[in-house]
Structure formats: structure tokens, C-alpha cells
Design a protein around this motif. Structure first.
Motif, mmCIF file in Angstrom:
data_model
loop_
_atom_site.group_PDB
_atom_site.id
_atom_site.type_symbol
_atom_site.label_atom_id
_atom_site.label_comp_id
_atom_site.label_asym_id
_atom_site.label_seq_id
_atom_site.Cartn_x
_atom_site.Cartn_y
_atom_site.Cartn_z
ATOM 1 N N LYS A 29 -11.599 10.310 -7.171
ATOM 2 C CA LYS A 29 -13.022 10.353 -6.824
ATOM 3 C C LYS A 29 -13.358 9.213 -5.876
ATOM 4 N N ARG A 30 -12.860 8.036 -6.202
ATOM 5 C CA ARG A 30 -13.124 6.877 -5.347
ATOM 6 C C ARG A 30 -12.567 7.106 -3.940
ATOM 7 N N ALA A 31 -11.357 7.638 -3.850
ATOM 8 C CA ALA A 31 -10.744 7.906 -2.546
ATOM 9 C C ALA A 31 -11.541 8.962 -1.779
ATOM 10 N N PHE A 32 -12.019 9.966 -2.477
ATOM 11 C CA PHE A 32 -12.823 11.007 -1.847
ATOM 12 C C PHE A 32 -14.115 10.421 -1.281
ATOM 13 N N VAL A 33 -14.807 9.628 -2.078
ATOM 14 C CA VAL A 33 -16.056 9.000 -1.634
ATOM 15 C C VAL A 33 -15.775 8.070 -0.451
ATOM 16 N N ASP A 34 -14.711 7.307 -0.542
ATOM 17 C CA ASP A 34 -14.343 6.387 0.537
ATOM 18 C C ASP A 34 -14.107 7.148 1.843
ATOM 19 N N ALA A 35 -13.369 8.246 1.763
ATOM 20 C CA ALA A 35 -13.073 9.031 2.963
ATOM 21 C C ALA A 35 -14.341 9.648 3.555
ATOM 22 N N GLN A 36 -15.248 10.050 2.706
ATOM 23 C CA GLN A 36 -16.474 10.686 3.189
ATOM 24 C C GLN A 36 -17.446 9.684 3.812
ATOM 25 N N LEU A 37 -17.572 8.513 3.207
ATOM 26 C CA LEU A 37 -18.564 7.540 3.679
ATOM 27 C C LEU A 37 -18.100 6.708 4.862
ATOM 28 N N GLN A 38 -16.807 6.485 4.975
ATOM 29 C CA GLN A 38 -16.250 5.687 6.065
ATOM 30 C C GLN A 38 -17.013 4.372 6.242
ATOM 31 N N LEU A 39 -17.005 3.589 5.181
ATOM 32 C CA LEU A 39 -17.700 2.301 5.176
ATOM 33 C C LEU A 39 -16.902 1.264 5.954
ATOM 34 N N ASP A 40 -17.604 0.392 6.665
ATOM 35 C CA ASP A 40 -16.891 -0.724 7.281
ATOM 36 C C ASP A 40 -16.617 -1.760 6.180
ATOM 37 N N GLU A 41 -15.903 -2.803 6.521
ATOM 38 C CA GLU A 41 -15.470 -3.783 5.517
ATOM 39 C C GLU A 41 -16.646 -4.419 4.767
ATOM 40 N N GLY A 42 -17.657 -4.826 5.495
ATOM 41 C CA GLY A 42 -18.825 -5.456 4.870
ATOM 42 C C GLY A 42 -19.581 -4.483 3.972
ATOM 43 N N GLN A 43 -19.760 -3.259 4.452
ATOM 44 C CA GLN A 43 -20.433 -2.241 3.655
ATOM 45 C C GLN A 43 -19.647 -1.944 2.375
ATOM 46 N N ALA A 44 -18.340 -1.827 2.526
ATOM 47 C CA ALA A 44 -17.489 -1.524 1.369
ATOM 48 C C ALA A 44 -17.595 -2.628 0.314
ATOM 49 N N GLU A 45 -17.619 -3.857 0.773
ATOM 50 C CA GLU A 45 -17.717 -4.993 -0.145
ATOM 51 C C GLU A 45 -18.997 -4.933 -0.983
ATOM 52 N N ARG A 46 -20.065 -4.447 -0.385
ATOM 53 C CA ARG A 46 -21.346 -4.337 -1.107
ATOM 54 C C ARG A 46 -21.494 -3.010 -1.852
ATOM 55 N N PHE A 47 -20.846 -1.954 -1.341
ATOM 56 C CA PHE A 47 -20.990 -0.622 -1.924
ATOM 57 C C PHE A 47 -20.231 -0.456 -3.235
ATOM 58 N N TRP A 48 -18.951 -0.861 -3.261
ATOM 59 C CA TRP A 48 -18.096 -0.533 -4.403
ATOM 60 C C TRP A 48 -18.565 -1.116 -5.739
ATOM 61 N N PRO A 49 -19.126 -2.297 -5.780
ATOM 62 C CA PRO A 49 -19.645 -2.752 -7.083
ATOM 63 C C PRO A 49 -20.784 -1.860 -7.608
ATOM 64 N N VAL A 50 -21.630 -1.379 -6.710
ATOM 65 C CA VAL A 50 -22.720 -0.483 -7.131
ATOM 66 C C VAL A 50 -22.129 0.852 -7.588
ATOM 67 N N PHE A 51 -21.159 1.347 -6.856
ATOM 68 C CA PHE A 51 -20.467 2.585 -7.231
ATOM 69 C C PHE A 51 -19.868 2.454 -8.628
ATOM 70 N N GLU A 92 -20.650 0.376 -11.012
ATOM 71 C CA GLU A 92 -21.731 0.291 -11.996
ATOM 72 C C GLU A 92 -22.275 1.687 -12.313
ATOM 73 N N HIS A 93 -22.429 2.494 -11.270
ATOM 74 C CA HIS A 93 -22.921 3.860 -11.454
ATOM 75 C C HIS A 93 -21.941 4.681 -12.296
#
Length: 165
Positions: free
Chosen positions: A48-70, A72-73
Motif C-alpha cells: 500500500k505504501r509503495a502504491f501511494v508513493d508511486a501515485q503521489l510522486q512526492l519530492d524528498e521534502g514532501q515525503a519527509e512531511r507526508f509519511w508520518p501523517v500517512f 498516523e492515519h
């Protein structure tokens, strides 16, 4: 005549890594369901994480802030999934024992509706956190992905729950 109600583990499993550590021990007759679900969820959480990662294509800074929220969710979804499975098992037990009278059906329906409301509230909470962490378009895209995954789960679950006569 005894009725049977299958519980679909795969559908709940792909929705999150729920039940990794249930608060209360399930009874021996349903422990295999919980154990199977935990195993399947552990196997699918990474996908699931890999699927979300591939779909969102976050840059490094975005990923650093996104994954903790993910994460938590996903943990909050775990609690909701446990409540949902408990509700389905209670329904199955009452159904199989021909004990699903109006009062019990109403109680189970109220519980199911409360779970749905709590999940909607969780999605709103996650969105508010994400839009402070990543661009709104990425936060919305994640909500869309999560909603689509959950819709598939709901569909699969619905196929396996018999309608009351």
C-alpha cells in the motif's frame, strides 16, 4: 437451518495495517480470523505504501512531511478496522444463532454507522494535517487514493454480508 456468514479478510487487510496489536484478546473461536488478518495486513502494508508513493510522486521534502501523517492515519485506520471486524463478527454470531432480532440489528447498525462517521472524521483530520505538510493537490490526491482503496474494501465486504430477510 443454520446460516453461514463468511468474513472477508483480504478486503480489510488491504485497507491498512490494522490489528497489528489488538487491545483485547479475541475469543479462541475467532482468533484465527484476527491472526489471519494481522498476517495479511503485515504483508500488504508495504504494498500500500509503495502504491501511494508511486501515485503521489512526492519530492524528498514532501515525503519527509507526508509519511508520518500517512503512518498516523494507518494506525487510526487499524483501530477502526478492529471495530469494524468486531461489528461484523457480532453480526455473524447473531445471524448464525438466528438471534438477530430488531433490537440487536438496530444496535449493530448504530455501531456500524458510528464507525463510518469516525472514519469520515479521521479522513478530514488527516486532510487538514496533510494540507499543512504538502501541497493541497497532493493531500487531495492522497484522499482520493485512500477513498478508492476503502471503496474497494467496502464493496468486497458487502458481497459477503447477507441481507436481512
Amino acid at each position: 437451518m443454520k446460516k453461514s456468514l463468511p468474513v472477508l479478510l483480504v478486503a480489510l487487510a488491504i485497507s491498512s495495517n490494522a490489528l497489528a496489536s489488538p487491545a483485547a484478546q479475541p475469543s479462541p473461536d475467532v482468533e484465527p480470523l484476527y491472526a489471519g488478518m494481522r498476517l495479511l495486513q503485515a504483508q500488504t502494508a508495504e504494498d500500500k505504501r509503495a502504491f501511494v508513493d508511486a501515485q503521489l510522486q512526492l519530492d524528498e521534502g514532501q515525503a519527509e512531511r507526508f509519511w508520518p501523517v500517512f503512518e498516523e492515519h494507518q494506525q487510526a485506520l487499524a483501530a477502526l478496522n478492529k471495530r469494524r471486524l468486531d461489528n461484523v463478527l457480532a453480526y455473524a454470531k447473531a445471524w448464525n444463532e438466528d438471534a438477530l432480532d430488531d433490537a440487536r440489528a438496530a444496535q449493530l447498525a448504530e455501531q456500524a454507522l458510528a464507525i463510518e462517521k469516525d472514519e469520515t472524521d479521521l479522513l478530514g483530520h488527516t486532510y487538514r494535517k496533510l494540507k499543512r505538510a504538502v501541497p493541497a493537490s497532493k493531500a487531495v490526491a492522497y484522499l482520493q487514493l485512500e477513498s478508492k482503496i476503502r471503496a474497494i474494501v467496502r464493496y468486497e465486504q458487502a458481497l459477503n454480508v447477507p441481507l436481512l430477510p
